[in-house]
Write a protein that holds these residues in place. Structure first.
Motif, PDB file in Angstrom:
ATOM      1  N   LEU A 126       0.820  -1.207   0.000  1.00 18.79           N
ATOM      2  CA  LEU A 126       0.000   0.000   0.000  1.00 18.79           C
ATOM      3  C   LEU A 126       0.857   1.261   0.000  1.00 18.79           C
ATOM      4  O   LEU A 126       0.484   2.282  -0.592  1.00 18.79           O
ATOM      5  CB  LEU A 126      -0.925  -0.017   1.219  1.00 18.79           C
ATOM      6  CG  LEU A 126      -1.917   1.142   1.370  1.00 18.79           C
ATOM      7  CD1 LEU A 126      -2.925   1.146   0.226  1.00 18.79           C
ATOM      8  CD2 LEU A 126      -2.633   1.039   2.715  1.00 18.79           C
ATOM      9  N   ASN A 127       2.013   1.184   0.651  1.00 17.44           N
ATOM     10  CA  ASN A 127       2.863   2.365   0.798  1.00 17.44           C
ATOM     11  C   ASN A 127       4.137   2.330  -0.047  1.00 17.44           C
ATOM     12  O   ASN A 127       5.004   3.188   0.113  1.00 17.44           O
ATOM     13  CB  ASN A 127       3.235   2.539   2.277  1.00 17.44           C
ATOM     14  CG  ASN A 127       2.050   3.000   3.105  1.00 17.44           C
ATOM     15  OD1 ASN A 127       1.669   4.163   3.050  1.00 17.44           O
ATOM     16  ND2 ASN A 127       1.446   2.078   3.850  1.00 17.44           N
ATOM     17  N   GLY A 128       4.249   1.367  -0.936  1.00 21.40           N
ATOM     18  CA  GLY A 128       5.404   1.319  -1.824  1.00 21.40           C
ATOM     19  C   GLY A 128       6.713   1.120  -1.093  1.00 21.40           C
ATOM     20  O   GLY A 128       7.746   1.692  -1.470  1.00 21.40           O
ATOM     21  N   MET A 129       6.701   0.306  -0.046  1.00 17.46           N
ATOM     22  CA  MET A 129       7.886   0.080   0.779  1.00 17.46           C
ATOM     23  C   MET A 129       8.334  -1.373   0.697  1.00 17.46           C
ATOM     24  O   MET A 129       7.664  -2.206   0.078  1.00 17.46           O
ATOM     25  CB  MET A 129       7.586   0.442   2.240  1.00 17.46           C
ATOM     26  CG  MET A 129       7.213   1.890   2.470  1.00 17.46           C
ATOM     27  SD  MET A 129       6.828   2.208   4.220  1.00 17.46           S
ATOM     28  CE  MET A 129       6.405   3.943   4.168  1.00 17.46           C
ATOM     29  N   ASP A 130       9.466  -1.657   1.346  1.00 16.95           N
ATOM     30  CA  ASP A 130       9.903  -3.035   1.504  1.00 16.95           C
ATOM     31  C   ASP A 130      10.273  -3.257   2.967  1.00 16.95           C
ATOM     32  O   ASP A 130      10.178  -2.341   3.793  1.00 16.95           O
ATOM     33  CB  ASP A 130      11.066  -3.382   0.565  1.00 16.95           C
ATOM     34  CG  ASP A 130      12.294  -2.515   0.799  1.00 16.95           C
ATOM     35  OD1 ASP A 130      12.615  -2.209   1.972  1.00 16.95           O
ATOM     36  OD2 ASP A 130      12.956  -2.136  -0.192  1.00 16.95           O
ATOM     37  N   ARG A 131      10.712  -4.470   3.286  1.00 16.33           N
ATOM     38  CA  ARG A 131      10.966  -4.820   4.689  1.00 16.33           C
ATOM     39  C   ARG A 131      12.133  -4.046   5.311  1.00 16.33           C
ATOM     40  O   ARG A 131      12.297  -4.048   6.527  1.00 16.33           O
ATOM     41  CB  ARG A 131      11.210  -6.330   4.808  1.00 16.33           C
ATOM     42  CG  ARG A 131       9.969  -7.164   4.520  1.00 16.33           C
ATOM     43  CD  ARG A 131      10.276  -8.644   4.498  1.00 16.33           C
ATOM     44  NE  ARG A 131       9.085  -9.423   4.181  1.00 16.33           N
ATOM     45  CZ  ARG A 131       8.244  -9.905   5.085  1.00 16.33           C
ATOM     46  NH1 ARG A 131       8.464  -9.686   6.376  1.00 16.33           N
ATOM     47  NH2 ARG A 131       7.182 -10.592   4.708  1.00 16.33           N
ATOM     48  N   ASN A 132      12.933  -3.431   4.468  1.00 15.45           N
ATOM     49  CA  ASN A 132      14.065  -2.661   4.985  1.00 15.45           C
ATOM     50  C   ASN A 132      13.750  -1.173   5.101  1.00 15.45           C
ATOM     51  O   ASN A 132      14.642  -0.387   5.452  1.00 15.45           O
ATOM     52  CB  ASN A 132      15.279  -2.859   4.076  1.00 15.45           C
ATOM     53  CG  ASN A 132      15.753  -4.305   4.050  1.00 15.45           C
ATOM     54  OD1 ASN A 132      15.814  -4.956   5.085  1.00 15.45           O
ATOM     55  ND2 ASN A 132      16.063  -4.806   2.855  1.00 15.45           N
ATOM     56  N   SER A 133      12.533  -0.786   4.805  1.00 15.56           N
ATOM     57  CA  SER A 133      12.184   0.628   4.840  1.00 15.56           C
ATOM     58  C   SER A 133      12.150   1.147   6.274  1.00 15.56           C
ATOM     59  O   SER A 133      11.644   0.472   7.183  1.00 15.56           O
ATOM     60  CB  SER A 133      10.809   0.850   4.189  1.00 15.56           C
ATOM     61  OG  SER A 133      10.834   0.508   2.822  1.00 15.56           O
ATOM     62  N   ASP A 134      12.708   2.325   6.457  1.00 15.66           N
ATOM     63  CA  ASP A 134      12.658   3.011   7.747  1.00 15.66           C
ATOM     64  C   ASP A 134      11.652   4.153   7.671  1.00 15.66           C
ATOM     65  O   ASP A 134      11.471   4.773   6.611  1.00 15.66           O
ATOM     66  CB  ASP A 134      14.038   3.576   8.113  1.00 15.66           C
ATOM     67  CG  ASP A 134      15.055   2.478   8.415  1.00 15.66           C
ATOM     68  OD1 ASP A 134      14.659   1.476   9.038  1.00 15.66           O
ATOM     69  OD2 ASP A 134      16.223   2.631   8.009  1.00 15.66           O
ATOM     70  N   LEU A 135      10.995   4.412   8.774  1.00 18.47           N
ATOM     71  CA  LEU A 135      10.047   5.523   8.847  1.00 18.47           C
ATOM     72  C   LEU A 135      10.695   6.676   9.611  1.00 18.47           C
ATOM     73  O   LEU A 135      11.512   6.469  10.511  1.00 18.47           O
ATOM     74  CB  LEU A 135       8.777   5.079   9.567  1.00 18.47           C
ATOM     75  CG  LEU A 135       8.004   3.913   8.938  1.00 18.47           C
ATOM     76  CD1 LEU A 135       6.778   3.594   9.785  1.00 18.47           C
ATOM     77  CD2 LEU A 135       7.598   4.235   7.506  1.00 18.47           C
ATOM     78  N   ARG A 136      10.294   7.882   9.268  1.00 20.67           N
ATOM     79  CA  ARG A 136      10.769   9.055   9.992  1.00 20.67           C
ATOM     80  C   ARG A 136       9.569   9.812  10.546  1.00 20.67           C
ATOM     81  O   ARG A 136       8.496   9.842   9.920  1.00 20.67           O
ATOM     82  CB  ARG A 136      11.605   9.962   9.094  1.00 20.67           C
ATOM     83  CG  ARG A 136      10.812  10.614   7.974  1.00 20.67           C
ATOM     84  CD  ARG A 136      11.673  11.486   7.064  1.00 20.67           C
ATOM     85  NE  ARG A 136      10.850  12.195   6.100  1.00 20.67           N
ATOM     86  CZ  ARG A 136      10.345  11.682   5.002  1.00 20.67           C
ATOM     87  NH1 ARG A 136      10.601  10.427   4.699  1.00 20.67           N
ATOM     88  NH2 ARG A 136       9.603  12.424   4.192  1.00 20.67           N
ATOM     89  N   ALA A 137       9.740  10.402  11.671  1.00 17.05           N
ATOM     90  CA  ALA A 137       8.657  11.175  12.286  1.00 17.05           C
ATOM     91  C   ALA A 137       8.218  12.281  11.336  1.00 17.05           C
ATOM     92  O   ALA A 137       9.039  12.964  10.726  1.00 17.05           O
ATOM     93  CB  ALA A 137       9.123  11.766  13.616  1.00 17.05           C
ATOM     94  N   GLY A 138       6.903  12.431  11.188  1.00 14.74           N
ATOM     95  CA  GLY A 138       6.351  13.433  10.290  1.00 14.74           C
ATOM     96  C   GLY A 138       6.044  12.920   8.904  1.00 14.74           C
ATOM     97  O   GLY A 138       5.342  13.585   8.128  1.00 14.74           O
TER      98      GLY A 138
END
Length: 470
Positions: free
Chosen positions: A451-463
């Motif tokens: 849904l978010n175009g990510m993979d298992r290594n994706s990191d999230l950032r605040a904001g």
């Protein structure tokens, strides 16, 4: 005339455009597009009623049209109320994207890439040219028919939605990509968004395989109608010699603002799928299919695919025989077919009947018909039971029929639609913690990543903004 047509069949590619005009003029394209538009709406659940979103999609489409060589052509852009992830175009400037595709896209540039590609199909008249080839292939039959006084004929007016939506050739896809790249560049978008979204579509296709054990498509899935790869799109970008776009439009924030709250998954007015269970809150019933069966919801029927070619179809009809379901089967549903084992019974207190039709599919399967009287309508369950697995499925068929039950008004109100919700990442949020918030019993992480175009290594950032489903 027949001689002329035969000569045209032997003509070289230089006359291709003339052949297209002979078989289907631009006026024919407009007429066919207008006629098929309503059929498309029926097939895909109608237009999605969100004025702000539909106006937004239309504005992107109309802006892209101004960058084409046929900028004075009238276009109609429609968001379809379907969870199926797809986009397509009809002759005459009718372009469609589904709300399922809109929910999957990450920003305005990715959606613009899809729309630009479909405009490329319209400008190149691919549907018309495909029909031209099919019609010319049948001209030999017309000549033979005239010689033998046969009534065989080919009527261009019979072109239907399924024919129009059948898959494009790789050459057509490449040409539409090439044109779409040019339109995007002229409009200020990076054409690489077209390739990045195609990778998301491929990830979504893999997710469907994971969820359903196969590509869950009714024939109208994205890769059924668009035989493309991201590598081929990148080649089209290189070959198009597109303008270099400095500071390209991405517009993720405004895109997320527009899709926040968009309906996700099935529309409750069309019924909802929960694993093997189908629930229709408006019609107030539910039923469950056997293990190893996968449900597919369409505007006109609920389908389930099972092992070894087994299948189930549920639809609805008027109760023309009142509550007498035995008579409904013999007099209304199957009056011209020999049925056996006709019997009356009750399904959770509701009148019902069933019958068997032997030897369908060249004797390889039997059909079981079950009619259930519910709220003054007849609900029809038709089962295809291959004889190779008949012993294993007979009990499952009976279980499925007996699983049909009414919902009270209070129970029906418990089912509410799911929607896309834009979430601002907070300190401590991870892909794992956010995926657990999705209202699904299985594969939450995989669904969140796609849904978010990510993979298992994706990191999230605040904001950061991400999409959730609630």
């Amino acid at each position: 005339m027949f001689v002329l047509l035969f000569v045209l069949m032997l003509s070289g590619p230089a006359s291709a455009e003339g052949l297209t005009d002979l078989i289907m003029s631009p006026e024919d394209e407009k007429r066919i597009g207008a006629a098929e538009h309503q059929k498309i709406l029926t097939e895909f659940g109608g237009a999605y009623h969100d004025e702000a979103l539909t106006d937004y999609v239309d504005s992107i489409g109309q802006f892209l049209v101004t960058t084409t060589a046929t900028a004075d052509t009238e276009y109609t852009f429609t968001v379809l109320n379907s969870p199926v992830v797809n986009a397509f175009a009809l002759p005459g400037g009718y372009v469609y994207v589904t709300r399922g595709l809109v929910a999957l896209a990450e920003n305005e540039a990715e959606l613009a890439g899809v729309i630009a590609h479909e405009i490329g199909h319209v400008v190149s008249r691919h549907s018309a040219k495909r029909q031209t080839k099919g019609t010319l292939a049948n001209i030999g039959l017309l000549i033979l028919g005239a010689a033998t006084e046969s009534s065989t004929a080919v009527d261009i007016g019979q072109l239907g939605a399924s024919a129009i939506l059948s898959g494009y050739s790789r050459e057509d896809e490449y040409e539409a990509d090439n044109l779409g790249v040019q339109y995007m560049s002229r409009a200020g978008f990076s054409p690489h968004a077209m390739a990045s979204f195609l990778r998301k579509l491929q990830a979504n296709d893999q997710l469907q395989s994971l969820l359903y054990g196969r590509r869950s498509s009714s024939g109208f899935g994205f890769f059924d109608t668009h035989p493309r790869t991201a590598d081929r799109v990148e080649r089209a970008i290189a070959d198009a010699s597109a303008l270099q776009v400095s500071n390209p439009i991405v517009a993720q924030d405004i895109y997320y603002e527009k899709i926040d709250g968009v309906l996700y998954g099935d529309d409750p007015s069309e019924g909802l799928i929960f694993g093997r269970r189908f629930v229709h809150p408006d019609l107030r019933f539910q039923f469950t299919v056997p293990q190893d069966f996968h449900l597919i919801n369409t505007p006109t029927a609920v389908l389930a695919r099972g092992p070894s070619g087994a299948g189930i179809k549920l639809d609805m009809d008027d109760a023309r025989t009142g509550g007498d379901m035995r008579r409904y089967i013999t007099d209304v549903w199957a009056p011209e077919v020999t049925v056996r084992n006709v019997r009356r019974f009750k399904v959770n207190g509701q009148p019902a009947a069933s019958a068997v039709i032997s030897g369908i599919q060249n004797g390889q399967a039997d059909a079981v018909l079950a009619a259930i009287y519910h709220r003054k309508n007849v609900y029809r369950l038709a089962f295809v039971v291959p004889r190779a697995v008949e012993g294993r499925l007979n009990y499952a068929v009976e279980q499925t029929v007996q699983s049909f039950r009414s919902l009270t008004a209070a129970q029906a109100r418990e089912y509410r639609p799911q929607s896309v919700v834009v979430h601002e990442v907070q300190p401590g949020d991870t892909i794992h913690s956010l995926s657990r918030r999705l209202p699904f019993a299985d594969h939450q992480l995989e669904r969140f990543l796609v849904l978010n175009g990510m993979d298992r290594n994706s990191d999230l950032r605040a904001g950061q903004l991400v999409k959730l489903i609630e």
